[in-house]
Write a protein that holds these residues in place. Structure first.
Motif, mmCIF file in Angstrom:
data_model
loop_
_atom_site.group_PDB
_atom_site.id
_atom_site.type_symbol
_atom_site.label_atom_id
_atom_site.label_comp_id
_atom_site.label_asym_id
_atom_site.label_seq_id
_atom_site.Cartn_x
_atom_site.Cartn_y
_atom_site.Cartn_z
ATOM 1 N N UNK A 1 0.830 -1.208 0.000
ATOM 2 C CA UNK A 1 0.000 0.000 0.000
ATOM 3 C C UNK A 1 0.865 1.258 0.000
ATOM 4 N N UNK A 2 2.022 1.186 0.662
ATOM 5 C CA UNK A 2 2.953 2.310 0.640
ATOM 6 C C UNK A 2 3.417 2.585 -0.788
ATOM 7 N N UNK A 3 3.736 1.542 -1.524
ATOM 8 C CA UNK A 3 4.133 1.718 -2.921
ATOM 9 C C UNK A 3 2.967 2.218 -3.770
ATOM 10 N N UNK B 1 3.958 4.898 -6.400
ATOM 11 C CA UNK B 1 3.425 4.690 -7.751
ATOM 12 C C UNK B 1 2.251 5.600 -8.078
ATOM 13 N N UNK B 2 2.110 6.702 -7.384
ATOM 14 C CA UNK B 2 1.076 7.680 -7.732
ATOM 15 C C UNK B 2 1.345 8.188 -9.154
ATOM 16 N N UNK B 3 0.381 8.035 -10.076
ATOM 17 C CA UNK B 3 0.646 8.427 -11.475
ATOM 18 C C UNK B 3 0.832 9.928 -11.678
ATOM 19 N N UNK B 4 0.451 10.742 -10.695
ATOM 20 C CA UNK B 4 0.657 12.186 -10.830
ATOM 21 C C UNK B 4 2.101 12.539 -10.477
ATOM 22 N N UNK B 5 2.417 13.808 -10.625
ATOM 23 C CA UNK B 5 3.773 14.264 -10.295
ATOM 24 C C UNK B 5 4.045 14.232 -8.791
ATOM 25 N N UNK B 6 3.000 14.018 -7.988
ATOM 26 C CA UNK B 6 3.192 13.943 -6.538
ATOM 27 C C UNK B 6 3.773 12.602 -6.109
ATOM 28 N N UNK C 1 -2.806 -8.407 -6.355
ATOM 29 C CA UNK C 1 -4.041 -8.182 -5.614
ATOM 30 C C UNK C 1 -4.104 -6.772 -5.057
ATOM 31 N N UNK C 2 -2.997 -6.252 -4.544
ATOM 32 C CA UNK C 2 -2.991 -4.939 -3.902
ATOM 33 C C UNK C 2 -2.580 -3.844 -4.882
ATOM 34 N N UNK C 3 -1.488 -4.033 -5.606
ATOM 35 C CA UNK C 3 -0.986 -2.972 -6.474
ATOM 36 C C UNK C 3 -1.860 -2.752 -7.702
#
Length: 316
Positions: A145-147, A152-157, A258-260
């Motif tokens: 969940x941390x990843x 792995x947030x697709x935005x620049x953040x 399952x999670x990612x």
């Protein structure tokens, strides 16, 4: 009243001897003396039978049956034929093998070179070991969940996109991109699990005699030649064992998709064999198909292990 002793016999004070015919045998004496150990052994054996062998045998039996409305009938190989004809079957195996190959390229090599690097440090070695092993102590779901929401947030953040942007490189959609789904899962899996392998490699590296490295340095060998001609040959057995364990573990890919990737991922790019078993059993209520798919995976892994054992036996 006086006690008399028969001629030719002696009477020792203390505990009276057991009557003839009731003395414990050698086997009985050993069992009695190790009763606690046998009790623990029997308990562990029962747990192994109930939670490992029985589900395995039960799964094999279910793979040849079909259960509908509480009625079970034997259908032979129909479940296997139905599973193999499913297009998702081949997609899942392709994704699983792809993940295994990527994990061998990245997740198998990185811990070895990290261990070599840590072995060269003379100060703060214990702190660095704790730092490397820390991800292993995290629950896998928490680490993933941390990843998913931070790295792995697709935005620049997102962490990785921020790093790519700082380096003036193109950013990525990560788990939303079919091409990046598997590499992203391999990166997360490597970070989570490499701590154990690093510690095993470190223990193996510290058993290599220092005279071998000194002789290589006197011969003018550089760092890469020392790794190739000294380190790798001296740790060959550990490398071979961890390679087999790595392949068996990565072939059972489940929690990462399952999670990612929320299961299948974009365009089924994250569907694995283990997740397909989960999908058949819990979403489609097809326990017999899930059992058949599990038996196929068991046969594949057992075949690989047999080939590996034969090849390593020839090398030894």
């Amino acid at each position: 009243m006086t006690l008399t002793t028969l001629p030719g016999t002696t009477r020792k004070p203390g505990r009276p001897s057991a009557p003839a015919g009731r003395r414990p045998t050698g086997l009985g004496r050993r069992v009695r003396d190790n009763l606690t150990g046998h009790a623990f052994l029997i308990g562990a054996l029962l747990c192994f039978v109930v939670f490992s062998w029985y589900p395995m045998v039960r799964g094999v039996v279910m793979s040849f049956q079909r259960t509908r409305r509480g009625e079970t009938t034997w259908v032979g190989w129909d479940n296997y034929a139905r599973i193999i004809d499913d297009p998702s079957f081949w997609t899942a195996w392709k994704n699983t093998f792809y993940f295994t190959v990527l994990a061998l390229v990245l997740g198998y090599a990185v811990p070895f070179f990290v261990a070599i690097l840590l072995n060269e440090f003379r100060h703060a070695r214990g702190y660095l070991r704790i730092l490397v092993y820390l991800p292993v102590m995290l629950p896998p779901a928490s680490a993933l969940f941390l990843f998913k929401f931070y790295a792995y947030d697709p935005s620049d953040a997102g962490l990785f996109n921020a790093i790519l942007k700082a380096l003036h490189l193109p950013t990525s959609q990560w788990m939303q991109s079919p091409e990046m789904t598997m590499p992203a899962m391999v990166i997360a899996s490597t970070w989570m699990n490499m701590g154990s392998a690093v510690l095993i490699y470190l223990a193996a590296l510290q058993n290599i005699p220092g005279e071998l490295y000194e002789a290589a340095e006197l011969d003018g060998a550089g760092i890469w030649r020392r790794i190739r001609h000294v380190t790798i040959p001296q740790t060959r057995l550990i490398l071979a064992l961890l390679a087999m364990l790595q392949i068996v573990a990565t072939m059972q890919l489940f929690i990462e998709p399952l999670i990612l990737a929320n299961g299948a991922g974009a365009q089924d790019s994250a569907t694995s064999v283990a997740y397909l078993i989960y999908q058949h059993g819990f979403f489609q209520n097809d326990l017999n198909g899930a059992a058949a798919l599990g038996v196929i995976m068991l046969v594949v892994l057992a075949g690989f292990s047999a080939v590996y054992a034969r090849l390593t036996a020839k090398q030894d």
